[in-house]
Design a protein around this motif. Structure first.
Motif, PDB file in Angstrom:
ATOM      1  N   ALA A 155      -4.929  -5.438   1.273  1.00  0.00           N
ATOM      2  CA  ALA A 155      -5.165  -4.192   0.980  1.00  0.00           C
ATOM      3  C   ALA A 155      -6.634  -4.038   1.884  1.00  0.00           C
ATOM      4  O   ALA A 155      -6.907  -2.653   2.485  1.00  0.00           O
ATOM      5  N   VAL A 178      -4.671  -1.113  -5.089  1.00  0.00           N
ATOM      6  CA  VAL A 178      -4.570  -1.394  -3.979  1.00  0.00           C
ATOM      7  C   VAL A 178      -4.780  -0.153  -3.194  1.00  0.00           C
ATOM      8  O   VAL A 178      -5.595  -0.340  -1.839  1.00  0.00           O
ATOM      9  N   PHE A 213       0.802  -1.205   0.006  1.00  0.00           N
ATOM     10  CA  PHE A 213       0.038   0.023  -0.198  1.00  0.00           C
ATOM     11  C   PHE A 213       0.847   1.218  -0.014  1.00  0.00           C
ATOM     12  O   PHE A 213       1.777   1.520   0.957  1.00  0.00           O
TER      13      PHE A 213
END
Length: 371
Positions: A205, A56, A36
């Motif tokens: 995510a 993501v 991320f």
């Protein structure tokens, strides 16, 4: 063990610290696994691609908002009691701070949360940059940079708009917003599938995004059992990084709260995730120019994040999840500055230097002009 039993055993402050550490560890582990990063998503988007990195980020963003709205619908959390909506905020600070943060994010090759995660995996560039970020953030909060921060934050506040609640200002109801966010979450899942990021990275995510409503729920729950006032908050890394720095410079036990547990928790979670998956690796700077770039970027993020009242996570995800107008202004400014800086620093200037270097090279003998 429920929160009340935990508070009875360890006390309210230590319970807040433990909660911050646990949620931080979850965030750190899943952020490390999902990769991320707002910087990576912004670069991908600015270069005309909506790929895995963007997928993501969108998963994290939409999950955080959807989870927060779900908490509100179940009366487990009230956004109006948060600092962002309960008191006036600076719109000028959000815009200028976001621009500075976005520029710094590109120079440092990662936002504040990404630097923290990378430093836990052995990236010494990220570790030193994170320390500079924390020092400048503290200087902007209480040090020699605070007058400048106050001056930039003063010209325009949410007093001029009457509210910092974007839903109130736009007239959109929470159910309507929830429906739109669920549609966005569905689109993010489709994008993740289309770009082939994999089931594990997709789940990681979503877990990163879920940490935001989890923190909202935890701090809200603590307000009902703690004897002293508790701030309702969620994930952010500008203020907490500064607080964690001061923890090591203050008397033991003088600063115990959710924020101080968050940063070490993220570091530990990312370290354990990298250890289990064999991704620990020492990395250093690649010369003086690289070091200057990273440290300048970290300094810009430290001041910009404190001026804006949040970082790429604190404003860009957490603040956005409660529809704070200033958070959305900050997020938009970060995207604009990141795209512009990437175009100028990482694309245009290197291309110009390459053309200049090519022009300086002597022509081969067989193509040189005759006199």
């Amino acid at each position: 063990m429920d929160l009340e039993l935990l508070a009875d055993r360890f006390g309210d402050k230590w319970t807040l610290l433990i909660g911050g550490a646990v949620i931080g560890a979850l965030f750190g582990a899943f952020a490390q696994q999902s990769r991320f990063c707002l910087r990576a998503a912004a670069i991908e988007f600015s270069r005309g691609t909506v790929g895995g990195k963007m997928a993501v980020w969108l998963l994290v963003f939409s999950t955080a908002i959807a989870g927060t709205l779900a908490l509100s619908a179940m009366d487990l959390f009230s956004a109006t009691e948060t600092r962002q909506l309960a008191s006036p905020q600076s719109l000028s600070g959000a815009a200028i701070g976001g621009l500075l943060f976005g520029t710094g994010m590109i120079l440092a090759r990662g936002c504040s949360s990404r630097l923290l995660v990378l430093s836990a995996t052995g990236n010494l560039r990220a570790l030193l940059s994170g320390l500079v970020f924390a020092v400048v953030a503290q200087a902007s909060l209480h040090g020699f940079l605070s007058p400048l921060r106050d001056a930039l934050a003063a010209p325009l506040t949410t007093l001029s708009t009457g509210s910092n609640d974007l839903l109130v200002l736009s007239g959109v109801s929470e159910p309507a917003a929830f429906a739109l966010v669920l549609a966005g979450l569905g689109a993010s899942l489709w994008l993740a599938f289309w770009r082939g990021i994999g089931v594990w990275k997709t789940l990681a995510a979503v877990a990163v995004g879920a940490c935001v409503p989890l923190a909202w729920w935890f701090t809200t729950s603590m307000t009902t059992i703690a004897f002293e006032p508790v701030t309702i908050e969620s994930l952010s890394f500008t203020g907490p990084s500064a607080d964690t720095l001061m923890l090591f410079l203050s008397q033991p036990g003088s600063m115990i709260d959710f924020d101080v547990g968050l940063v070490p928790g993220v570091f530990l979670g990312a370290f354990l995730a990298a250890l289990v998956t064999g991704e620990l690796e020492l990395q250093g700077f690649e010369g003086g120019g690289s070091m200057r770039r990273y440290l300048a970027g970290a300094a810009l993020m430290g001041f910009g994040g404190m001026l804006a009242g949040g970082c790429a996570v604190g404003a860009g995800v957490t603040g956005a999840s409660i529809f704070a107008l200033t958070a959305w202004v900050t997020l938009f400014s970060i995207w604009i500055a990141a795209s512009a800086t990437d175009w100028l620093v990482d694309r245009r200037l290197p291309a110009r230097r390459s053309r200049s270097a090519a022009a300086d090279q002597p022509l081969p003998a067989h193509v040189r002009p005759t006199e």
